[in-house]
Enzyme design. Structure first.
Site, PDB file in Angstrom:
ATOM      1  N   SER A  10       3.146 -12.871  -0.984  1.00  0.00           N
ATOM      2  CA  SER A  10       4.230 -12.020  -1.494  1.00  0.00           C
ATOM      3  C   SER A  10       5.180 -12.838  -2.367  1.00  0.00           C
ATOM      4  O   SER A  10       5.888 -13.732  -1.891  1.00  0.00           O
ATOM      5  CB  SER A  10       5.002 -11.390  -0.331  1.00  0.00           C
ATOM      6  N   HIS A  35       0.881 -10.116  -3.745  1.00  0.00           N
ATOM      7  CA  HIS A  35       1.654  -8.950  -3.303  1.00  0.00           C
ATOM      8  C   HIS A  35       2.970  -8.947  -4.086  1.00  0.00           C
ATOM      9  O   HIS A  35       3.710  -9.939  -4.084  1.00  0.00           O
ATOM     10  CB  HIS A  35       1.898  -9.083  -1.799  1.00  0.00           C
ATOM     11  N   MET A  39      11.366  -2.996  -5.821  1.00  0.00           N
ATOM     12  CA  MET A  39      12.483  -2.346  -5.108  1.00  0.00           C
ATOM     13  C   MET A  39      13.479  -1.819  -6.132  1.00  0.00           C
ATOM     14  O   MET A  39      13.768  -2.501  -7.122  1.00  0.00           O
ATOM     15  CB  MET A  39      13.184  -3.362  -4.194  1.00  0.00           C
ATOM     16  N   HIS A  68       3.588  -3.098  -4.096  1.00  0.00           N
ATOM     17  CA  HIS A  68       4.211  -2.355  -2.998  1.00  0.00           C
ATOM     18  C   HIS A  68       5.514  -1.781  -3.531  1.00  0.00           C
ATOM     19  O   HIS A  68       6.478  -2.517  -3.763  1.00  0.00           O
ATOM     20  CB  HIS A  68       4.441  -3.336  -1.830  1.00  0.00           C
ATOM     21  N   MET A  70       8.808   0.120  -3.183  1.00  0.00           N
ATOM     22  CA  MET A  70       9.869   0.614  -2.313  1.00  0.00           C
ATOM     23  C   MET A  70      10.885   1.286  -3.225  1.00  0.00           C
ATOM     24  O   MET A  70      11.959   0.755  -3.502  1.00  0.00           O
ATOM     25  CB  MET A  70      10.472  -0.553  -1.516  1.00  0.00           C
ATOM     26  N   MET A 139       4.487  -1.488   8.080  1.00  0.00           N
ATOM     27  CA  MET A 139       5.606  -2.419   7.913  1.00  0.00           C
ATOM     28  C   MET A 139       6.001  -2.977   9.281  1.00  0.00           C
ATOM     29  O   MET A 139       6.255  -2.210  10.217  1.00  0.00           O
ATOM     30  CB  MET A 139       6.823  -1.716   7.297  1.00  0.00           C
ATOM     31  N   PHE A 145      13.856  -6.929   2.448  1.00  0.00           N
ATOM     32  CA  PHE A 145      14.201  -8.345   2.427  1.00  0.00           C
ATOM     33  C   PHE A 145      13.057  -9.181   3.006  1.00  0.00           C
ATOM     34  O   PHE A 145      12.398  -8.760   3.966  1.00  0.00           O
ATOM     35  CB  PHE A 145      15.459  -8.596   3.265  1.00  0.00           C
ATOM     36  N   GLY A 147      11.840 -12.770   4.902  1.00  0.00           N
ATOM     37  CA  GLY A 147      12.379 -13.681   5.908  1.00  0.00           C
ATOM     38  C   GLY A 147      12.878 -13.035   7.182  1.00  0.00           C
ATOM     39  O   GLY A 147      13.579 -13.672   7.971  1.00  0.00           O
ATOM     40  N   ASP A 177       2.895  -6.064   6.844  1.00  0.00           N
ATOM     41  CA  ASP A 177       3.823  -6.711   5.911  1.00  0.00           C
ATOM     42  C   ASP A 177       5.167  -6.903   6.601  1.00  0.00           C
ATOM     43  O   ASP A 177       5.787  -5.928   7.034  1.00  0.00           O
ATOM     44  CB  ASP A 177       3.972  -5.790   4.682  1.00  0.00           C
ATOM     45  N   GLY A 178       5.592  -8.170   6.692  1.00  0.00           N
ATOM     46  CA  GLY A 178       6.908  -8.486   7.242  1.00  0.00           C
ATOM     47  C   GLY A 178       6.817  -9.423   8.426  1.00  0.00           C
ATOM     48  O   GLY A 178       6.207  -9.091   9.446  1.00  0.00           O
ATOM     49  N   GLY A 179       7.387 -10.600   8.263  1.00  0.00           N
ATOM     50  CA  GLY A 179       7.434 -11.552   9.372  1.00  0.00           C
ATOM     51  C   GLY A 179       6.093 -12.141   9.755  1.00  0.00           C
ATOM     52  O   GLY A 179       5.932 -12.650  10.867  1.00  0.00           O
ATOM     53  N   GLY A 199       5.330 -13.704   2.745  1.00  0.00           N
ATOM     54  CA  GLY A 199       6.169 -14.269   1.701  1.00  0.00           C
ATOM     55  C   GLY A 199       6.792 -15.575   2.111  1.00  0.00           C
ATOM     56  O   GLY A 199       6.363 -16.652   1.686  1.00  0.00           O
ATOM     57  N   SER A 200       7.797 -15.499   2.982  1.00  0.00           N
ATOM     58  CA  SER A 200       8.533 -16.722   3.318  1.00  0.00           C
ATOM     59  C   SER A 200       7.661 -17.736   4.048  1.00  0.00           C
ATOM     60  O   SER A 200       7.846 -18.952   3.883  1.00  0.00           O
ATOM     61  CB  SER A 200       9.784 -16.389   4.138  1.00  0.00           C
TER      62      SER A 200
HETATM   63  C1  DX5 Z   1       9.777  -6.719   2.574  1.00  0.00           C
HETATM   64  C2  DX5 Z   1       8.603  -6.866   1.656  1.00  0.00           C
HETATM   65  C3  DX5 Z   1       7.680  -7.930   2.047  1.00  0.00           C
HETATM   66  C4  DX5 Z   1       8.299  -9.310   2.054  1.00  0.00           C
HETATM   67  C5  DX5 Z   1       7.785  -9.971   3.285  1.00  0.00           C
HETATM   68  O1  DX5 Z   1      10.395  -5.522   2.350  1.00  0.00           O
HETATM   69  O2  DX5 Z   1       7.855  -5.674   1.573  1.00  0.00           O
HETATM   70  O3  DX5 Z   1       6.497  -7.947   1.286  1.00  0.00           O
HETATM   71  O4  DX5 Z   1       7.977 -10.097   0.946  1.00  0.00           O
HETATM   72  O5  DX5 Z   1       8.446 -11.157   3.426  1.00  0.00           O
HETATM   73  P1  DX5 Z   1       8.228 -12.088   4.678  1.00  0.00           P
HETATM   74  O6  DX5 Z   1       6.769 -12.439   4.730  1.00  0.00           O
HETATM   75  O7  DX5 Z   1       9.126 -13.237   4.406  1.00  0.00           O
HETATM   76  O8  DX5 Z   1       8.649 -11.280   5.881  1.00  0.00           O
HETATM   77 ZN    ZN Z   2       5.843  -5.813   0.602  1.00  0.00          ZN
END
Ligand code: DX5
Ligand code: ZN
Length: 223
Positions: A10, A35, A39, A68, A70, A139, A145, A147, A177-179, A199-200
């Site tokens: 991401s 990814h 937003m 993705h 949003m 999700m 966000f 992280g 997706d997320g964490g 992502g992070s």
């Molecule tokens: C959050 C995004 C994710 C984000 C995940 O709304 O949709 O794709 O990049 O970030 P991490 O992997 O850091 O949770």
């Molecule tokens: Zn995403």
């Protein structure tokens, strides 16, 4: 099992001042998809990337671009993201009125169609749409966000989503997706996820290239 999972890096957490280097690093590390989180400041608070970002990344890699969205009224953006080179177009069904029609138009524009479910959105939102989707994104944080911490309730939702896809004979990807990190990826994988947006965990690592392999290893060692 490693060939049957996909890591989607991401770019939300990438260092955009070195975008080409970051993309090259994760591609060299074995990322399967890029990814890209779009937003709009309305569906979620921040404003991030638009079709120009997708077009730029398209110039940097041949990997599938997992976009993705949003955004509210995602139907307004199908053609522009197709033209920019998106491979997958995933939207949140609450953000549009005619989700099934949108799924059809995404496929007609030559992209794969996905729907994303917020933590508070029941799986039933996807049920009537299963035959029209190529990807179901669960999700594991409230979107907006990078992280954030993985919500443990996502694991059971993934399990139920996998059962639903199997029962319907769907070949759709089941993405989370997320964490997603070394600590959480195995549970999501065991629950049935086959595609992991991270992502992070990747771009915050000392060595993003190597981290892709670490995620894959953590996923598969704990099967
Ligand atoms: C959050 C995004 C994710 C984000 C995940 O709304 O949709 O794709 O990049 O970030 P991490 O992997 O850091 O949770
Ligand atoms: Zn995403």
């Amino acid at each position: 099992m490693s060939s049957s999972i996909r890591i989607a890096a991401s770019l939300l957490s990438a260092d955009l001042s070195h975008l080409s280097r970051q993309v090259a690093a994760v591609e060299a590390g074995g990322a399967d998809w890029m990814h890209i989180d779009v937003m709009d400041g309305r569906f979620v608070p921040p404003i991030t990337f638009g079709r120009n970002m997708v077009a730029a990344v398209r110039q940097l890699t041949q990997l599938p671009l997992d976009v993705h969205l949003m955004v509210v009224e995602p139907e307004r953006f199908v053609q522009s993201f197709a033209d920019a080179g998106a491979t997958l177009f995933t939207f949140h069904p609450e953000a549009t009125i005619h989700a099934q029609r949108l799924l059809t138009s995404i496929r007609s524009a030559g992209m794969r169609a996905g729907i994303a479910l917020n933590p508070g959105t029941p799986l039933e939102f996807a049920e009537e749409l299963i035959d029209d989707i190529d990807l179901l994104l669960v999700m594991s944080v409230n979107p907006g966000f990078g992280g954030q911490d993985y919500l443990p309730s996502a694991t059971d939702k993934l399990r139920r989503a996998r059962q639903m896809l199997s029962a319907r004979g769907s070949q759709a990807f089941l993405s989370v997706d997320g964490g997603i990190s070394r600590q959480t990826i195995a549970a999501a994988h065991r629950a049935g996820a086959d595609t992991f947006a991270a992502g992070s965990a990747i771009f915050g690592a000392a060595d993003p290239q190597a981290e892709i392999g670490e995620l894959r290893r953590c996923c598969c060692e704990n099967v």
